[in-house]
Structures are given as structure tokens and as C-alpha cells.
Design an enzyme around this catalytic site. Structure first.
Site, PDB file in Angstrom:
ATOM      1  N   LYS A 276       1.241  -1.537   0.309  1.00  0.00           N
ATOM      2  CA  LYS A 276      -0.404  -0.006   0.475  1.00  0.00           C
ATOM      3  C   LYS A 276       1.268   1.071  -0.119  1.00  0.00           C
ATOM      4  CE  LYS A 276      -3.362   2.490   3.374  1.00  0.00           C
ATOM      5  NZ  LYS A 276      -4.254   2.520   4.092  1.00  0.00           N
ATOM      6  N   ASP A 281      -2.594  10.172   3.768  1.00  0.00           N
ATOM      7  CA  ASP A 281      -3.523   9.777   4.084  1.00  0.00           C
ATOM      8  C   ASP A 281      -4.897  10.361   4.963  1.00  0.00           C
ATOM      9  OD1 ASP A 281      -6.478   8.519   3.879  1.00  0.00           O
ATOM     10  OD2 ASP A 281      -6.023   6.831   5.228  1.00  0.00           O
ATOM     11  N   LYS A 288     -10.257  12.494   8.162  1.00  0.00           N
ATOM     12  CA  LYS A 288     -10.404  12.316   9.585  1.00  0.00           C
ATOM     13  C   LYS A 288      -9.070  13.238  10.750  1.00  0.00           C
ATOM     14  CE  LYS A 288      -6.563   8.460   8.748  1.00  0.00           C
ATOM     15  NZ  LYS A 288      -7.447   7.043   9.129  1.00  0.00           N
ATOM     16  N   ASP A 299       1.572   5.706   5.566  1.00  0.00           N
ATOM     17  CA  ASP A 299       0.900   5.103   4.870  1.00  0.00           C
ATOM     18  C   ASP A 299       1.215   4.869   4.062  1.00  0.00           C
ATOM     19  OD1 ASP A 299      -1.711   4.424   6.075  1.00  0.00           O
ATOM     20  OD2 ASP A 299      -3.533   5.194   4.797  1.00  0.00           O
ATOM     21  N   ASP A 358     -12.148   7.024   3.767  1.00  0.00           N
ATOM     22  CA  ASP A 358     -10.849   6.830   4.680  1.00  0.00           C
ATOM     23  C   ASP A 358     -10.274   5.123   4.176  1.00  0.00           C
ATOM     24  OD1 ASP A 358      -9.036   7.159   6.604  1.00  0.00           O
ATOM     25  OD2 ASP A 358     -10.386   7.832   8.011  1.00  0.00           O
ATOM     26  N   GLU A 360      -9.726   3.442   2.142  1.00  0.00           N
ATOM     27  CA  GLU A 360      -9.037   3.995   0.701  1.00  0.00           C
ATOM     28  C   GLU A 360      -7.509   2.883   0.523  1.00  0.00           C
ATOM     29  OE1 GLU A 360      -7.595   5.041   3.101  1.00  0.00           O
ATOM     30  OE2 GLU A 360      -5.265   5.249   3.134  1.00  0.00           O
ATOM     31  N   ARG A 362      -8.289   0.224   0.676  1.00  0.00           N
ATOM     32  CA  ARG A 362      -8.435  -1.382   0.171  1.00  0.00           C
ATOM     33  C   ARG A 362      -8.673  -1.353  -1.595  1.00  0.00           C
ATOM     34  NH1 ARG A 362     -12.508  -2.014   4.646  1.00  0.00           N
ATOM     35  NH2 ARG A 362     -11.322  -0.883   5.584  1.00  0.00           N
TER      36      ARG A 362
HETATM   37  N1  BES Z   1      -4.148   4.085   7.206  1.00  0.00           N
HETATM   38  C1  BES Z   1      -5.902   3.656   7.429  1.00  0.00           C
HETATM   39  C2  BES Z   1      -5.339   2.488   8.587  1.00  0.00           C
HETATM   40  C3  BES Z   1      -4.608   3.149   9.792  1.00  0.00           C
HETATM   41  C4  BES Z   1      -5.176   4.425  10.251  1.00  0.00           C
HETATM   42  C5  BES Z   1      -3.427   3.095  10.033  1.00  0.00           C
HETATM   43  C6  BES Z   1      -4.836   4.313  12.015  1.00  0.00           C
HETATM   44  C7  BES Z   1      -2.748   2.420  11.357  1.00  0.00           C
HETATM   45  C8  BES Z   1      -3.408   4.016  12.484  1.00  0.00           C
HETATM   46  C9  BES Z   1      -6.833   3.517   6.995  1.00  0.00           C
HETATM   47  O1  BES Z   1      -6.890   4.178   5.639  1.00  0.00           O
HETATM   48  C10 BES Z   1      -8.236   4.102   7.333  1.00  0.00           C
HETATM   49  O2  BES Z   1      -8.185   5.303   6.935  1.00  0.00           O
HETATM   50  N2  BES Z   1      -8.668   2.803   7.743  1.00  0.00           N
HETATM   51  C11 BES Z   1      -9.790   2.916   8.606  1.00  0.00           C
HETATM   52  C12 BES Z   1     -11.374   2.307   7.642  1.00  0.00           C
HETATM   53  C13 BES Z   1     -12.564   2.278   8.477  1.00  0.00           C
HETATM   54  C14 BES Z   1     -13.006   3.854   7.953  1.00  0.00           C
HETATM   55  C15 BES Z   1     -13.373   1.310   7.981  1.00  0.00           C
HETATM   56  C16 BES Z   1      -9.642   3.078   9.911  1.00  0.00           C
HETATM   57  O3  BES Z   1      -8.497   2.201   9.968  1.00  0.00           O
HETATM   58  O4  BES Z   1     -10.381   4.246  10.323  1.00  0.00           O
HETATM   59 ZN    ZN Z   2      -4.318   4.505   5.239  1.00  0.00          ZN
HETATM   60 MN    MN Z   3      -8.110   6.264   5.674  1.00  0.00          MN
END
Ligand code: BES
Ligand code: ZN
Ligand code: MN
Length: 505
Positions: A276, A281, A288, A299, A358, A360, A362
Site C-alpha cells: 500500500k 492519508d 480524519k 501510510d 477513508d 482507501e 483497500r
Molecule cells: N491508513 C488508515 C489505517 C490506519 C489508521 C493505520 C490509524 C494506522 C493508524 C486507513 O486508510 C483507514 O483510514 N482505515 C479506516 C477504515 C475505516 C474507515 C473502515 C480506519 O481504520 O479507521
Molecule cells: Zn490509509
Molecule cells: Mn484511510
């Protein structure tokens, strides 16, 4: 502005000598809890007519884990200094304690010591061999002196450690020598991953990562191909492109190839590593919170780990074909960004309802996984800072490992153990697919809020990875450290390198 010619120059070698007889600036020997001398410490004690036992008796040397004492100019000892490293309880002396002891020794020696000899034969954790020990010695020593000052105008005058580190051996040991070379190759990969991970989003853009891939290809004889927007459109990567279109920074699909299996007859099926590469992000329109948002520059640590693993594979000259596939773009809010409810069509033809912009990672990985089919892979492993839910589940200790393939999962877990880069298996099961149902598209990009978020993310990816054996590593909790020691960790490069080494045989 950035300068990547900062590879740590610490040199490693091995030498056959007794601890008391080795001619060097400083010899490090271990002391276990309650002043129990290691075999090498006993040799020095005997040569110096009891200098170490006297130091223990005085209470100065305790053998407490992490404690060090330096003794100078001991009679009968060839080295100028003897560094006593506390190893703690002998019965509890395991992987972590060894790694810490090496870090402690390197830091305690410091740059004043040009050459440090580590007499570590007696500090072998149960179940480990000299090859493992030599590898970990290099990794731990280089970790101890890794710096973050690439973008500081005044370089840290922090501890750069000794110029040379020598592993003292009781006799000739080819495995240990291999271990030193392997350690250097893995450390090079780890440091590349850390450097790329730590660089900020305004410098480490998709274009920057593409340039880094070209550099890596040149220095390590890899094949490289960079696909720009036009080609991604032609490939119908509508999911990946939908994330990219919120930013004015153009996306890249980076493909790197290491061909080590040889060209005899038909080409061996490659291991494909997918990383990834979200260079920042923000969450997009599902933005966020501001708190610690800077950490979303990390990220792209999955991408960085793929770079690092390929670099290590090339340096190890593994007899194996490895392909790295990195979708790279930014996730930003704008007038052209994905909106919640938008429906995009992935390269696989599956339509996806973007309920949360968010989620993103996947969306870019699914198209990269479909793209990987063309390589007829033996196996695909994707690596991603995918979910906050994985951090909730496993913290910063274990990476999350997901695979429906038990043999592949076991292989990766074994590699994680051997490399001291732990992972824990979590399920990918059809029962969770239910929560990804959409009323309007083939699949939604998020599952039920608050329920098994790391698992549903993996289940989303699984829909695009049915053409080959596949595993997914969620490194959201392990790829970087927050707080005062904020930095990319270089994980899971050691795990991936070990996995590739095992596969190469
Ligand atoms: N890059 C983030 C995941 C992340 C969050 C990694 C905090 C490390 C610390 C990812 O893109 C994301 O934002 N995932 C969301 C998914 C949700 C919206 C289903 C998440 O984990 O909040
Ligand atoms: Zn992310
Ligand atoms: Mn995200």
C-alpha cells in the site's frame, strides 16, 4: 534536498580469538544476573587475575539487564577496554535480551571505540544458532545507530557507534559468516523502508517513490516499470484511480522485478509482494480528526517494506523471482475527490460502493491484486497499514496476518518467529462477507462499524485475490512508532526477507 547516500558505514566481520587475547579497542563480554560471569568474561577474569570478580564483589558489576561497566587497561588482556554488558537472568535470556544486549554494547562503546569485538558465544538464546545470532547482531547494531537527521540542517551529533564491529568466534564458523552477510542485506532493506516511511508527504510523493524505484532498480539490477494515469485508465483501474483523483499529485503503479531463479527453461512462478503506497492519508471527504494526522505520512509503509524486501532479496542473491507491485497516490479531500456513496468499477469488474473515503487502502490494493494475476504468481502477499482496528486488536507487537491458506499462513508465521518480527493470525472467513453487502453495488468498502474492522478489510481484499494463494499483512500497528520515538520501524522487512529466504531454499 534529500540525500540518500547515508547508508550506515559500520563494518562487520568475524574473528577467531579468545576474549582475553583479541587485539582490539574494546571487547564486550556478558555478565548474567547476580554477577554470574559468561564463559568469555571468565576468560578475561582469569587472564587479569580476578579483575572481573573483584568488580562484581565491589557491587559495581551486577549483571542487571542493560547495565554496562567499562574497565580499562586490564593486565593480561589484549583489548584496551573491556565492556561488561549486563544480560539479566540466564534462564530468561531470550531473543529480545540478546538484541537489547547488542544495542546496549554498541551505544555504550560509542564512536570513541573504533573497533568493538563482541564476545557473544555464550549469549545464545535457547533454540538459536550462530547464524541467527550473527544476523541479529548486525540488525541490532545498525538499529542502535540509525538516525533521523536527513532533513535537519544541523546533523545530530548523536552516538554513531564504533566504525567496526567484530563477532568473536570460538572457532571457524561458516554459518556465522553467512549470518553477518545476511544481516547486512536485511538491515539495508530495513533502513530503506525506514527512510522512505519517515520522509514527509510533500517530499515522498507517488512520483518520488517511482524515482526511488528506478534508483533501486539501477543500484540492485532490478527490472522496473512505472505506469502513469493513462495506462491505469487503459487497464480500467477505476477503484485505484478514484482515490487518486482527489489529489493534484498524479498516481503511479510501480512494478519492480527481481529475477534470481535463473532463465533455465520455463521461468519459475514469482512471489508477488503488493504494498500500500498512500503517501498521505487525510481520509478524503470522510476526513480524519486533526490529532496526529501527520502520522498518515506513514501510510506508505507497506510500499516501503516491499522496496526493502526487494532490496534485501537482490543483495542476498536469492534463487527466486520476486515482483513488487506498489499502487501509490494521495488520499485528499477536494472537488474531484471520492464522495461517500460514490460507486466505482474496479479492474476486476466488481463495482464498489465507497461508503467511507477513508477506507482507501483497500480501494487501491484491490486493483493491484487484480493486476498481479498477469504474473501467474506462486503466491501473493500484500502489506498494508490498512486498519485502525488492527491496532486495537494487536497493538504495536504483532502484525496482523490473514490468509485462508493454512500452509502459507504457517510459512509466514514461521518466518515471523525466525526473524523476531512477530505476526498473529486473524481470520479471513466467508461469514464476514455478509457485512460488506451493498444495496447498490457488488460490494461496500466498509463493514459494520465497530465490528472486526481488520477482518472485514481482509475479506474485502480476498474478493480480488481468488486467482492465486494469497496472504495479507496488516501493519497498521507495527510499521511505525508514535510519541517521542516517532519513526518508521522498517517492519515487516525482516519477516518478508526471511519468508523469501525460506522459499529460495
Ligand atoms: N491508513 C488508515 C489505517 C490506519 C489508521 C493505520 C490509524 C494506522 C493508524 C486507513 O486508510 C483507514 O483510514 N482505515 C479506516 C477504515 C475505516 C474507515 C473502515 C480506519 O481504520 O479507521
Ligand atoms: Zn490509509
Ligand atoms: Mn484511510
Amino acid at each position: 534536498m534529500t540525500n540518500d547516500k547515508r547508508d550506515i558505514t559500520m563494518e562487520f566481520s568475524s574473528r577467531t580469538a579468545a576474549a582475553d587475547a583479541v587485539k582490539t579497542d574494546c571487547v564486550a563480554v556478558g555478565v548474567f544476573a547476580e554477577g554470574e560471569l559468561s564463559a568469555q568474561a571468565r576468560a578475561i577474569d582469569a587472564a587479569s587475575k580476578g579483575a572481573l570478580r573483584a568488580a562484581v564483589k565491589s557491587g559495581e558489576v551486577t549483571g542487571k539487564r542493560g547495565a554496562t561497566v567499562t574497565l580499562r587497561a586490564l593486565p593480561g588482556v589484549a583489548a584496551g577496554r573491556v565492556l561488561l554488558v549486563g544480560l539479566g537472568n540466564r534462564k530468561e535470556f531470550a531473543d529480545k535480551a540478546f538484541i537489547e544486549a547488542v544495542r546496549t554494547a554498541v551505544k555504550a562503546a560509542g564512536p570513541a571505540v573504533k573497533e568493538l569485538a563482541v564476545a557473544a558465544a555464550d549469549w545464545l538464546p535457547a533454540g538459536r544458532d550462530s547464524r541467527w545470532q550473527a544476523r541479529q547482531l548486525v540488525l541490532a547494531a545498525r538499529e542502535a545507530v540509525f538516525r533521523l537527521d536527513e532533513l535537519k540542517s544541523r546533523k545530530d551529533d548523536g552516538n554513531s557507534g564504533p566504525e567496526r564491529v567484530v563477532l568473536l568466534l570460538g572457532g571457524r564458523d561458516a554459518a556465522a559468516e553467512h549470518g553477518l552477510a545476511e544481516g547486512a542485506a536485511i538491515a539495508g532493506g530495513v533502513e530503506l523502508a525506514k527512510r522512505l516511511g519517515n520522509l514527509p508527504g510533500n517530499i515522498c510523493t507517488p512520483g518520488f517513490l517511482a524515482d526511488e524505484a528506478k534508483k533501486l532498480a539501477r543500484s540492485h539490477r532490478l527490472g522496473v516499470e512505472i505506469l502513469e494515469r493513462k495506462r491505469l485508465e487503459a487497464l480500467k483501474m477505476g477503484s485505484f484511480l478514484s482515490v487518486a483523483k482527489g489529489s493534484s499529485e498524479p498516481p503511479r503503479l510501480i512494478v519492480m522485478k527481481y529475477e534470481g531463479a535463473g532463465a533455465k527453461g520455463k521461468v519459475a512462478a514469482p512471489v508477488v509482494l503488493v504494498g500500500k503506497g498512500i503517501t498521505f492519508d487525510s481520509g478524503g471527504i470522510s476526513i480524519k480528526p486533526a490529532n496526529a494526522m501527520d502520522e498518515m505520512k506513514f501510510d506508505m509503509c507497506g510500499a516501503a517494506a516491499v522496496f526493502g524486501a526487494l532490496r534485501a532479496a537482490a543483495e542476498l542473491k536469492l534463487k527466486l523471482n520476486v515482483i513488487g507491485v506498489v499502487p501509490a497516490c494521495e488520499n485528499l479531500p477536494s472537488g474531484t475527490a471520492n464522495k461517500p456513496g460514490d460507486i466505482v468499477t474496479s479492474m476486476s469488474g466488481q463495482t464498489i460502493e465507497v461508503l467511507n473515503t477513508d477506507a482507501e487502502g483497500r480501494l487501491i490494493l484491490c486493483d493491484a491484486l487484480t493486476y498481479a494475476e498477469r504474473f501467474k504468481p506462486a503466491v501473493v502477499v500484500d502489506v498494508a497499514t490498512l486498519t485502525g482496528a488492527c491496532v486495537v486488536a494487536l497493538g504495536d507487537v504483532n502484525s496482523g496476518l490473514f490468509s485462508a491458506d493454512d500452509a502459507l499462513a504457517d510459512e509466514l508465521l514461521a518466518a515471523a518467529k525466525a526473524a523476531v518480527d512477530p505476526a498473529w493470525r486473524l481470520p479471513v472467513q466467508d461469514d464476514y462477507q455478509e457485512s460488506l453487502k451493498s444495496n447498490f453495488a457488488d460490494v461496500a468498502n466498509i463493514g459494520a462499524p465497530g465490528k472486526a474492522g481488520a477482518v472485514t478489510a481482509a475479506c474485502f481484499l480476498a474478493r480480488f485475490a481468488s486467482a492465486y494463494p494469497w496472504a495479507h499483512l496488516d501493519i497498521a500497528g507495527t510499521a511505525w512508532k508514535s510519541g517521542p520515538a516517532k519513526s518508521a520501524t522498517g517492519r515487516p522487512v525482516p519477516l518478508l526477507a526471511e519468508f523469501l529466504m525460506q522459499r529460495a531454499g
